[in-house]
Design a protein around this motif. Structure first.
Motif, short mmCIF file in Angstrom:
data_model
loop_
_atom_site.label_atom_id
_atom_site.label_comp_id
_atom_site.label_asym_id
_atom_site.label_seq_id
_atom_site.Cartn_x
_atom_site.Cartn_y
_atom_site.Cartn_z
N PRO A 31 -26.82 -48.99 20.03
CA PRO A 31 -25.70 -49.95 20.11
C PRO A 31 -26.07 -51.27 19.43
CG PRO A 31 -25.99 -48.83 22.21
CD PRO A 31 -27.16 -48.42 21.34
N GLY A 32 -25.11 -51.79 18.68
CA GLY A 32 -25.36 -52.99 17.89
C GLY A 32 -25.61 -52.67 16.43
N TYR A 33 -25.95 -51.40 16.14
CA TYR A 33 -26.18 -50.97 14.76
C TYR A 33 -25.25 -49.83 14.36
CZ TYR A 33 -30.37 -53.79 15.17
OH TYR A 33 -31.23 -54.84 15.35
N GLN A 34 -24.26 -49.54 15.17
CA GLN A 34 -23.32 -48.46 14.89
C GLN A 34 -22.28 -48.92 13.86
OE1 GLN A 34 -21.95 -47.50 18.84
NE2 GLN A 34 -23.88 -46.55 19.42
N ARG A 35 -21.65 -47.91 13.24
CA ARG A 35 -20.61 -48.14 12.21
C ARG A 35 -21.17 -48.89 11.00
NH1 ARG A 35 -16.04 -46.37 14.42
NH2 ARG A 35 -15.84 -46.40 16.71
N ARG A 36 -22.41 -48.60 10.68
CA ARG A 36 -23.05 -49.19 9.49
C ARG A 36 -23.56 -48.11 8.54
NH1 ARG A 36 -27.06 -53.97 11.23
NH2 ARG A 36 -27.30 -53.89 8.98
N SER A 69 -25.71 -43.15 10.86
CA SER A 69 -25.59 -41.73 11.23
C SER A 69 -25.34 -40.88 10.00
CB SER A 69 -24.48 -41.54 12.27
OG SER A 69 -23.22 -41.91 11.75
N LYS A 70 -24.58 -41.41 9.05
CA LYS A 70 -24.35 -40.69 7.78
C LYS A 70 -25.67 -40.45 7.06
CE LYS A 70 -22.07 -41.22 3.28
NZ LYS A 70 -21.20 -42.10 2.46
N LEU A 71 -26.54 -41.46 7.02
CA LEU A 71 -27.85 -41.30 6.38
C LEU A 71 -28.67 -40.22 7.08
CD1 LEU A 71 -29.11 -44.94 5.64
CD2 LEU A 71 -28.63 -43.14 3.97
N LEU A 72 -28.67 -40.23 8.41
CA LEU A 72 -29.41 -39.22 9.16
C LEU A 72 -28.88 -37.82 8.91
CD1 LEU A 72 -29.94 -41.07 12.56
CD2 LEU A 72 -31.77 -40.12 11.13
N ILE A 73 -27.56 -37.66 8.97
CA ILE A 73 -26.96 -36.34 8.79
C ILE A 73 -27.23 -35.82 7.38
CG2 ILE A 73 -24.78 -35.09 8.63
CD1 ILE A 73 -23.77 -36.85 10.94
N ASN A 74 -26.95 -36.64 6.37
CA ASN A 74 -27.13 -36.17 5.00
C ASN A 74 -28.59 -35.84 4.69
OD1 ASN A 74 -24.40 -36.46 4.59
ND2 ASN A 74 -24.55 -38.37 3.45
N THR A 75 -29.50 -36.67 5.19
CA THR A 75 -30.93 -36.40 4.97
C THR A 75 -31.35 -35.12 5.68
OG1 THR A 75 -31.42 -38.76 4.78
CG2 THR A 75 -33.27 -37.30 5.26
#
Length: 227
Positions: free
Chosen positions: A104-109, A112-118
Motif C-alpha cells: 500500500p502506497g505504491y499501488q497503481r504505479r 504489478s504489471k512489471l512483476l506479471i510480465n517478468t
C-alpha cells in the motif's frame, strides 16, 4: 537471480526484480497482509497462504519474485503447480500465480504489471505454457487473460466461473480439448488456521468495505455455456 535492474532517471527510483530469499519472508508476509487486509473479506488469508506455500511440493521457487524500490520490497508474486485434465483423462501440468501484491502506497504505479510480465517471460523460459488464476477480471484482462470458457477450461460440471482466467504463454496450446482445472491442495486453507496465525501477529482491525461485495458477486458468478 536478478531479472530486472533499472533506474528511472526522472525519479531516481532503482527497481530490481529478483528471487525471494529467506531473509525476505517476514517482510513479504507483512506486505501481503497489509495489501489484502479487508479487501475481499474482513481481515484476509493471503498472508497465511504465503507463509504456508513455500514449504509445499507444488510451490515453484524459481517463480517466487520480489520487486524492490531503492532496496525496499514493494511487490511480490508467487506461483504454484496446478493441472488440467482433458476429455480423454490426459493430465496437463499448468501453473497459477497468487498471491500477487504491491505494498500500500505504491499501488497503481505499474509495479504489478512489471512483476506479471517478468514472471511470464521467466515461466515460458522454464517450459511452462499456460497460466490459470482466479481473480477480478478488470485487474488481469490487460495482461492477456481471458475467461476459461473461451479455452474450454472449467470446473467439473462443466462450470465456468467468471473469475477463472486463462493466459496461454504459448498460443493455441489448449486448442482441440475440453479441460477441467484442479488447483493445488496448498490453496485449501481454513479460517481457523488463519485466525491462529493472526494471533501471533500485531492486531489489525477487521472491517467491511465495498470491495468485499464486489468480490462476492464476481466469485459467485458463472459464464453460461451456450448449447
Amino acid at each position: 537471480m536478478i531479472y530486472l535492474n533499472q533506474t528511472d532517471p526522472t525519479t531516481n527510483e532503482h527497481l530490481i526484480i529478483r528471487n525471494e530469499t529467506p531473509d525476505d519472508y517476514l517482510a513479504v508476509e507483512a506486505m501481503t497482509r497489509a495489501a489484502f487486509w479487508n479487501l475481499y473479506i474482513p481481515g484476509c488469508m493471503e498472508h497465511y497462504l504465503v507463509h504456508q506455500m513455500r514449504d509445499t511440493s507444488d510451490f515453484i521457487a524459481p517463480l517466487d519474485l520480489v520487486l524492490t524500490r531503492n532496496d525496499q520490497i514493494v511487490g511480490n508474486i508467487m506461483y504454484t503447480k496446478a493441472t488440467l485434465t482433458d476429455e480423454t483423462g490426459h493430465v496437463k501440468p499448468v501453473i497459477t500465480f497468487g498471491p500477487i501484491c504491491v505494498q500500500p502506497g505504491y499501488q497503481r504505479r505499474g509495479f504489478s504489471k512489471l512483476l506479471i510480465n517478468t514472471s511470464f517471460e521467466l515461466a515460458k523460459s522454464l517450459g511452462h505454457d499456460t497460466v490459470i488464476i482466479f481473480g477480478m477480471p478488470a485487474n488481469y484482462v490487460a495482461r492477456g487473460f481471458r475467461n476459461g470458457y473461451d479455452f474450454h477450461v472449467g470446473l467439473p460440471g462443466p462450470q465456468y466461473p467468471t473469475a477463472m482466467l486463462v493466459k496461454e504463454l504459448v498460443p493455441h496450446v489448449l486448442d482441440g480439448h475440453d479441460w477441467t482445472y484442479q488447483e493445488s491442495p496448498v490453496m485449501e486453507v481454513t479460517m481457523a488456521d488463519v485466525e491462529a496465525f493472526d494471533n501471533t501477529l500485531p492486531p489489525l482491525k477487521k472491517a467491511w468495505q465495498p470491495s468485499q461485495e464486489e468480490f462476492k458477486i464476481i466469485s459467485h458468478s458463472f459464464i453460461q455455456k451456450n448449447e
